[in-house]
Design a protein around this motif. Sequence first.
Motif, mmCIF file in Angstrom:
data_model
loop_
_atom_site.group_PDB
_atom_site.id
_atom_site.type_symbol
_atom_site.label_atom_id
_atom_site.label_comp_id
_atom_site.label_asym_id
_atom_site.label_seq_id
_atom_site.Cartn_x
_atom_site.Cartn_y
_atom_site.Cartn_z
ATOM 1 N N THR A 84 0.849 -1.191 0.000
ATOM 2 C CA THR A 84 0.000 0.000 0.000
ATOM 3 C C THR A 84 0.882 1.237 0.000
ATOM 4 O O THR A 84 2.000 1.229 0.516
ATOM 5 N N ALA A 85 0.362 2.290 -0.609
ATOM 6 C CA ALA A 85 1.057 3.574 -0.640
ATOM 7 C C ALA A 85 0.021 4.668 -0.424
ATOM 8 O O ALA A 85 -1.192 4.415 -0.453
ATOM 9 N N VAL A 86 0.510 5.875 -0.208
ATOM 10 C CA VAL A 86 -0.373 7.028 -0.039
ATOM 11 C C VAL A 86 -0.109 7.993 -1.181
ATOM 12 O O VAL A 86 1.039 8.384 -1.420
ATOM 13 N N ASN A 87 -1.160 8.353 -1.922
ATOM 14 C CA ASN A 87 -0.966 9.218 -3.085
ATOM 15 C C ASN A 87 -0.920 10.687 -2.699
ATOM 16 O O ASN A 87 -0.984 11.049 -1.516
ATOM 17 N N GLU A 88 -0.819 11.534 -3.735
ATOM 18 C CA GLU A 88 -0.653 12.970 -3.511
ATOM 19 C C GLU A 88 -1.852 13.626 -2.840
ATOM 20 O O GLU A 88 -1.772 14.759 -2.342
ATOM 21 N N ASN A 89 -2.995 12.893 -2.773
ATOM 22 C CA ASN A 89 -4.195 13.416 -2.116
ATOM 23 C C ASN A 89 -4.386 12.854 -0.712
ATOM 24 O O ASN A 89 -5.414 13.063 -0.087
ATOM 25 N N GLY A 90 -3.368 12.121 -0.241
ATOM 26 C CA GLY A 90 -3.463 11.532 1.081
ATOM 27 C C GLY A 90 -4.284 10.265 1.136
ATOM 28 O O GLY A 90 -4.632 9.794 2.225
ATOM 29 N N GLU A 91 -4.593 9.693 -0.017
ATOM 30 C CA GLU A 91 -5.417 8.494 -0.083
ATOM 31 C C GLU A 91 -4.545 7.234 -0.099
ATOM 32 O O GLU A 91 -3.499 7.198 -0.752
ATOM 33 N N VAL A 92 -4.976 6.198 0.606
ATOM 34 C CA VAL A 92 -4.273 4.921 0.594
ATOM 35 C C VAL A 92 -4.656 4.162 -0.671
ATOM 36 O O VAL A 92 -5.840 4.006 -0.994
ATOM 37 N N VAL A 93 -3.638 3.706 -1.427
ATOM 38 C CA VAL A 93 -3.885 2.996 -2.676
ATOM 39 C C VAL A 93 -3.112 1.679 -2.678
ATOM 40 O O VAL A 93 -2.054 1.562 -2.066
ATOM 41 N N ASP A 94 -3.677 0.682 -3.351
ATOM 42 C CA ASP A 94 -3.013 -0.612 -3.493
ATOM 43 C C ASP A 94 -2.093 -0.577 -4.704
ATOM 44 O O ASP A 94 -2.512 -0.216 -5.808
#
Length: 276
Positions: free
Chosen positions: A22-32
Amino acid sequence: MNPLSINLVKTRAEVPLTIAVTAVNENGEVVDKHVACERPLTVYLNWRPIVTLMTLGARPEALALGYLKNQGFITDAKQLESVIVDWDVNSAAIITTEQTENLEQQLSEKTVTTGCGQGTVFGGFMDGVEDIKLPTPQIKQSTLYSLLKNINEYNDTYKNAGAVHGCGICHEDQILNFVEDVGRHNAVDTLAGEMWINQQDGADKVFYTTGRLTSEMVIKVAKMGIPVLLSRSGVTQMGLELAQKLGITTIARAKGRHFLIYNGSETIEFDAPSKR
């Protein structure tokens, strides 16, 4: 020519090329997402450790064979007895009846290269390079465009996770063999190992790489007998000088309908000029 019959003993030789994270994108959202795996592979020649390669682990037998062949440690495929890959101990052991009496001297003569990370070549790397005679190819511009389009269907690990290089052996606009690894030299060594074992002729082939064309890359492709080198990246001064000396058509910055021919422009038929 028929492939040589070699006993490839595999122990857990297949490993995952990517893992889910998992990572966190530029909008602060957790993404797989997925990331490329990287693992050490220590190559042994007749049980003598030679080098530890950091690799994706896609085709470890071919990688180990290609590395030893390109470095000049082994030269006779017919004397190979076995290749044993064991991921429990991260090792690839090559057993050969070929004489390796110069092994210690070769290992003592090493040069740090511009390989991905920090690479090393050993004393036998340049052996026979001056004797290489490559054919003069003839390539249509339209064929190059078609090849570059077809290449887009590959690079699966890069599309999924990034962080890897891809290399391919091509004939006209068709990709015959393609491999990805965390370093471009691992990828070219893998393909070199498979060409060597399968006794494939490189005279009518094109070698494609996503990586830069350094002197080491040019020499390895010349040893494969391939007269055309095609790269998505650039070329170094020493890489270009060696390509000119060896007569390798060198095409870099190739993407879409753009490319730059640094050596061998006379081998290209400009039959599909770009519209301006």
